[in-house]
Write a protein that holds these residues in place. Structure first.
Motif, PDB file in Angstrom:
ATOM      1  N   ASP A 232       0.808  -1.223   0.000  1.00 48.58           N
ATOM      2  CA  ASP A 232       0.000   0.000   0.000  1.00 48.58           C
ATOM      3  C   ASP A 232       0.839   1.270   0.000  1.00 48.58           C
ATOM      4  O   ASP A 232       0.407   2.308  -0.512  1.00 48.58           O
ATOM      5  N   ARG A 233       2.054   1.201   0.557  1.00 49.17           N
ATOM      6  CA  ARG A 233       2.911   2.393   0.544  1.00 49.17           C
ATOM      7  C   ARG A 233       3.275   2.783  -0.892  1.00 49.17           C
ATOM      8  O   ARG A 233       3.197   3.949  -1.275  1.00 49.17           O
ATOM      9  N   ILE A 234       3.671   1.803  -1.662  1.00 46.04           N
ATOM     10  CA  ILE A 234       4.011   2.053  -3.065  1.00 46.04           C
ATOM     11  C   ILE A 234       2.786   2.540  -3.828  1.00 46.04           C
ATOM     12  O   ILE A 234       2.850   3.488  -4.626  1.00 46.04           O
ATOM     13  N   SER A 239      -0.487   6.651  -6.408  1.00 45.69           N
ATOM     14  CA  SER A 239      -1.825   7.227  -6.502  1.00 45.69           C
ATOM     15  C   SER A 239      -1.783   8.750  -6.463  1.00 45.69           C
ATOM     16  O   SER A 239      -2.505   9.419  -7.218  1.00 45.69           O
ATOM     17  N   VAL A 240      -0.965   9.292  -5.601  1.00 42.51           N
ATOM     18  CA  VAL A 240      -0.826  10.756  -5.536  1.00 42.51           C
ATOM     19  C   VAL A 240      -0.270  11.288  -6.855  1.00 42.51           C
ATOM     20  O   VAL A 240      -0.754  12.298  -7.393  1.00 42.51           O
ATOM     21  N   LEU A 241       0.712  10.593  -7.398  1.00 39.97           N
ATOM     22  CA  LEU A 241       1.258  10.997  -8.696  1.00 39.97           C
ATOM     23  C   LEU A 241       0.201  10.896  -9.782  1.00 39.97           C
ATOM     24  O   LEU A 241       0.111  11.756 -10.666  1.00 39.97           O
ATOM     25  N   GLY A 242      -0.615   9.853  -9.714  1.00 35.81           N
ATOM     26  CA  GLY A 242      -1.678   9.679 -10.690  1.00 35.81           C
ATOM     27  C   GLY A 242      -2.689  10.816 -10.634  1.00 35.81           C
ATOM     28  O   GLY A 242      -3.159  11.299 -11.683  1.00 35.81           O
ATOM     29  N   MET A 243      -3.027  11.258  -9.423  1.00 36.06           N
ATOM     30  CA  MET A 243      -3.959  12.379  -9.290  1.00 36.06           C
ATOM     31  C   MET A 243      -3.351  13.669  -9.824  1.00 36.06           C
ATOM     32  O   MET A 243      -4.033  14.469 -10.487  1.00 36.06           O
ATOM     33  N   LEU A 302      -0.691   2.431 -16.137  1.00 29.61           N
ATOM     34  CA  LEU A 302       0.374   1.984 -15.236  1.00 29.61           C
ATOM     35  C   LEU A 302      -0.155   1.809 -13.822  1.00 29.61           C
ATOM     36  O   LEU A 302       0.249   0.894 -13.097  1.00 29.61           O
ATOM     37  N   MET A 303      -1.058   2.705 -13.419  1.00 31.31           N
ATOM     38  CA  MET A 303      -1.661   2.596 -12.093  1.00 31.31           C
ATOM     39  C   MET A 303      -2.434   1.291 -11.950  1.00 31.31           C
ATOM     40  O   MET A 303      -2.457   0.692 -10.872  1.00 31.31           O
ATOM     41  N   SER A 304      -3.063   0.860 -13.022  1.00 32.35           N
ATOM     42  CA  SER A 304      -3.795  -0.403 -12.982  1.00 32.35           C
ATOM     43  C   SER A 304      -2.865  -1.541 -12.583  1.00 32.35           C
ATOM     44  O   SER A 304      -3.213  -2.390 -11.754  1.00 32.35           O
ATOM     45  N   SER A 305      -1.680  -1.545 -13.156  1.00 37.09           N
ATOM     46  CA  SER A 305      -0.708  -2.587 -12.825  1.00 37.09           C
ATOM     47  C   SER A 305      -0.239  -2.467 -11.381  1.00 37.09           C
ATOM     48  O   SER A 305      -0.077  -3.471 -10.679  1.00 37.09           O
ATOM     49  N   ILE A 306      -0.045  -1.224 -10.921  1.00 38.33           N
ATOM     50  CA  ILE A 306       0.370  -0.997  -9.535  1.00 38.33           C
ATOM     51  C   ILE A 306      -0.691  -1.526  -8.567  1.00 38.33           C
ATOM     52  O   ILE A 306      -0.384  -2.194  -7.575  1.00 38.33           O
ATOM     53  N   TYR A 307      -1.942  -1.225  -8.857  1.00 41.66           N
ATOM     54  CA  TYR A 307      -3.024  -1.712  -7.989  1.00 41.66           C
ATOM     55  C   TYR A 307      -3.106  -3.236  -8.009  1.00 41.66           C
ATOM     56  O   TYR A 307      -3.320  -3.870  -6.970  1.00 41.66           O
ATOM     57  N   GLN A 308      -2.965  -3.824  -9.188  1.00 45.40           N
ATOM     58  CA  GLN A 308      -3.010  -5.281  -9.273  1.00 45.40           C
ATOM     59  C   GLN A 308      -1.867  -5.932  -8.512  1.00 45.40           C
ATOM     60  O   GLN A 308      -2.001  -7.062  -8.017  1.00 45.40           O
ATOM     61  N   SER A 309      -0.762  -5.217  -8.397  1.00 43.24           N
ATOM     62  CA  SER A 309       0.404  -5.769  -7.702  1.00 43.24           C
ATOM     63  C   SER A 309       0.186  -5.884  -6.199  1.00 43.24           C
ATOM     64  O   SER A 309       1.011  -6.475  -5.495  1.00 43.24           O
ATOM     65  N   MET A 310      -0.901  -5.313  -5.700  1.00 45.09           N
ATOM     66  CA  MET A 310      -1.179  -5.420  -4.261  1.00 45.09           C
ATOM     67  C   MET A 310      -1.564  -6.845  -3.867  1.00 45.09           C
ATOM     68  O   MET A 310      -1.381  -7.246  -2.714  1.00 45.09           O
ATOM     69  N   HIS A 322       7.634  -7.548  -8.716  1.00 43.23           N
ATOM     70  CA  HIS A 322       8.461  -7.288  -9.890  1.00 43.23           C
ATOM     71  C   HIS A 322       7.816  -6.279 -10.836  1.00 43.23           C
ATOM     72  O   HIS A 322       8.510  -5.492 -11.492  1.00 43.23           O
ATOM     73  N   ALA A 323       6.473  -6.301 -10.932  1.00 44.89           N
ATOM     74  CA  ALA A 323       5.781  -5.381 -11.840  1.00 44.89           C
ATOM     75  C   ALA A 323       5.980  -3.923 -11.434  1.00 44.89           C
ATOM     76  O   ALA A 323       5.971  -3.026 -12.280  1.00 44.89           O
ATOM     77  N   GLU A 324       6.161  -3.693 -10.146  1.00 42.38           N
ATOM     78  CA  GLU A 324       6.389  -2.319  -9.666  1.00 42.38           C
ATOM     79  C   GLU A 324       7.651  -1.720 -10.279  1.00 42.38           C
ATOM     80  O   GLU A 324       7.712  -0.511 -10.521  1.00 42.38           O
ATOM     81  N   TRP A 325       8.660  -2.549 -10.495  1.00 43.07           N
ATOM     82  CA  TRP A 325       9.937  -2.032 -10.993  1.00 43.07           C
ATOM     83  C   TRP A 325       9.780  -1.370 -12.353  1.00 43.07           C
ATOM     84  O   TRP A 325      10.520  -0.447 -12.695  1.00 43.07           O
TER      85      TRP A 325
END
Length: 451
Positions: A232-234, A239-243, A302-310, A322-325
């Motif tokens: 959730d930290r990542i 998320s802030v960057l996305g907004m 890209l955010m979609s992938s970040i969320y899925q990585s949770m 690994h997807a976060e990288w």
């Protein structure tokens, strides 16, 4: 990203933070902090930690990046071959000290911590960029607070606003972005140290003390418990960057529409070779808007992938981490690039007040229909007033007349308003509501924040 496109979409300093050399540098910083923290607690000898720190100063000169890249593909992450090379470099200085490199840590500890260090430094740049955009938008809101222009809804002319009001709304968004960045820092800029499964069993009863010393060495916050599998930290950083990028996209959409030939109210700054066409010499394209809108289009994917990585398995994940990288560095770079181009437009935008006036007049008074309706409403009721003005609008359109001329010949109207009063009602600047109060509130909010 191709270097040919980097100057169009990215920002140089943030790109450097996420470069291969910088990543290795941050990993070195994490390893040195680990050694010094463990020496401070008494887990390893202080002499060994000092040797590791001295050797680390020349690591980038000795790291074989080609070998590192090849070995990363085999190992599954960069930390494993990196630690091997770092240990060899330390061993050249002191064989005994080399035994304590990466003591008690796992690969993800070093990579996650390096990532947080990257985020911290990149966030500083982004925060500074947002602050500059905020300051500039505030200044421009003040400059153009009385510049009347068309407000548009559903891409149609609606009611008059001022350019200063549009800029004040943008400034208000930047203020919220600054607040969000500040709010997340203590929560997300957190060191990672958990060992193989997050228990730090290899450090026996000294794990907690080392974690706090480690975080202090890096000027990061210490986690109450390891967060290998809780991402959730990542996600919050992204998320802030996305907004931020989404808000920039909205602004770019606005100014690009205002640059349309038929509108021609606001223009991006000019420069040699900027915004031209390969075939049409007359073109002045909104190139900054194109870059910002591309970022606003790309970041949500890209955010979609970040969320899925949770969604990760057990204590440490396969694939999600690994997807976060791939995603997080690009989100940072696109956000910083969009901010850079937005600031350029805010600072150098060209405003054509004559065209704003022309666009207001092009409906021949129809945009003031609500104003005359609301002026009539106290005398005959809102619904009756609506019917009277609606009929007048239809007549004005059908017979190509100015609405004021039609209204001025209606007994239902002239019994309440004389010609000078109707002239005043039809002035766009007389129907701006509380726009100036809103601008003042945004400016006052900025003064309060500066105290």
């Amino acid at each position: 990203m191709s270097q040919l496109y980097a100057s169009l979409f990215y920002q140089k300093n943030v790109t450097e933070i996420f470069s291969d050399h910088a990543l290795v540098s941050y990993m070195v910083e994490a390893e040195v902090a680990l050694a010094q923290a463990q020496a401070q607690i008494g887990v390893i000898p202080q002499t060994a930690a000092d040797v590791i720190e001295r050797a680390a100063k020349t690591v980038l000169e000795h790291i074989d990046f080609d070998d590192l890249a090849t070995a990363t593909g085999l190992a599954g992450n960069i930390a494993i071959p990196f630690v091997k090379q770092l240990t060899a470099i330390v061993k050249q200085a002191d064989e005994d000290a080399a035994r304590y490199v990466h003591w008690g840590a796992t690969s993800q500890d070093i990579l996650d911590t390096a990532c947080i260090l990257q985020c911290r430094d990149a966030l500083k740049i982004v925060q500074n960029q947002v602050q500059q955009c905020y300051d500039t938008a505030l200044s421009q809101a003040q400059t153009y607070r009385y510049q009347v222009m068309m407000g548009r809804t559903w891409l149609q002319q609606a009611l008059p606003i001022t350019l200063g009001h549009k800029l004040a709304r943008w400034a208000s968004a930047f203020k919220r972005d600054l607040d969000r960045i500040e709010a997340i820092k203590d929560r997300v800029l957190t060191a990672q140290l958990g060992g193989a499964v997050g228990s730090l069993a290899s450090l026996q009863d000294q794990g907690s003390a080392v974690v706090h010393a480690y975080a202090k060495q890096l000027s990061l916050s210490a986690a109450a418990c390891t967060w290998h599998g809780e991402r959730d930290r990542i996600v919050e950083i992204a998320s802030v960057l996305g907004m931020i990028t989404g808000s920039l996209g909205k602004m770019a959409r606005d100014w690009s529409l205002m640059m349309q030939t038929e509108i021609a109210e606001v223009f991006e700054p000019t420069a040699k070779g900027r915004g031209g066409s390969s075939t049409m010499p007359h073109k002045r394209n909104p190139v900054a808007a194109a870059s910002v809108l591309a970022a606003a289009n790309r970041v949500p994917a890209l955010m979609s992938s970040i969320y899925q990585s949770m969604v990760q398995e057990h204590e440490r994940s396969l694939g999600g981490w690994h997807a976060e990288w791939l995603c997080l560095p690009e989100i940072f770079q696109l956000t910083a690039g969009a901010l850079e181009r937005t600031l350029d437009v805010l600072q150098g935008m060209e405003v054509n007040a004559d065209n704003m006036h022309r666009n207001i007049e092009c409906t021949h008074g129809l945009i003031m229909a609500e104003a005359i309706m609301m002026a009539l409403a106290p005398h005959m009721g809102r619904l009756n007033a609506h019917h009277v003005v609606e009929a007048a609008c239809k007549k004005a359109v059908t017979e190509h007349l100015h609405l004021k001329n039609v209204i001025s010949n209606l007994e239902e109207v002239t019994q309440y308003f004389n010609a000078s009063q109707l002239d005043e009602i039809f002035k766009p600047e007389s129907y701006l509501g509380n726009i100036q109060d809103q601008i003042d509130a945004v400016l006052q909010d900025a003064k309060g924040a500066a105290k």
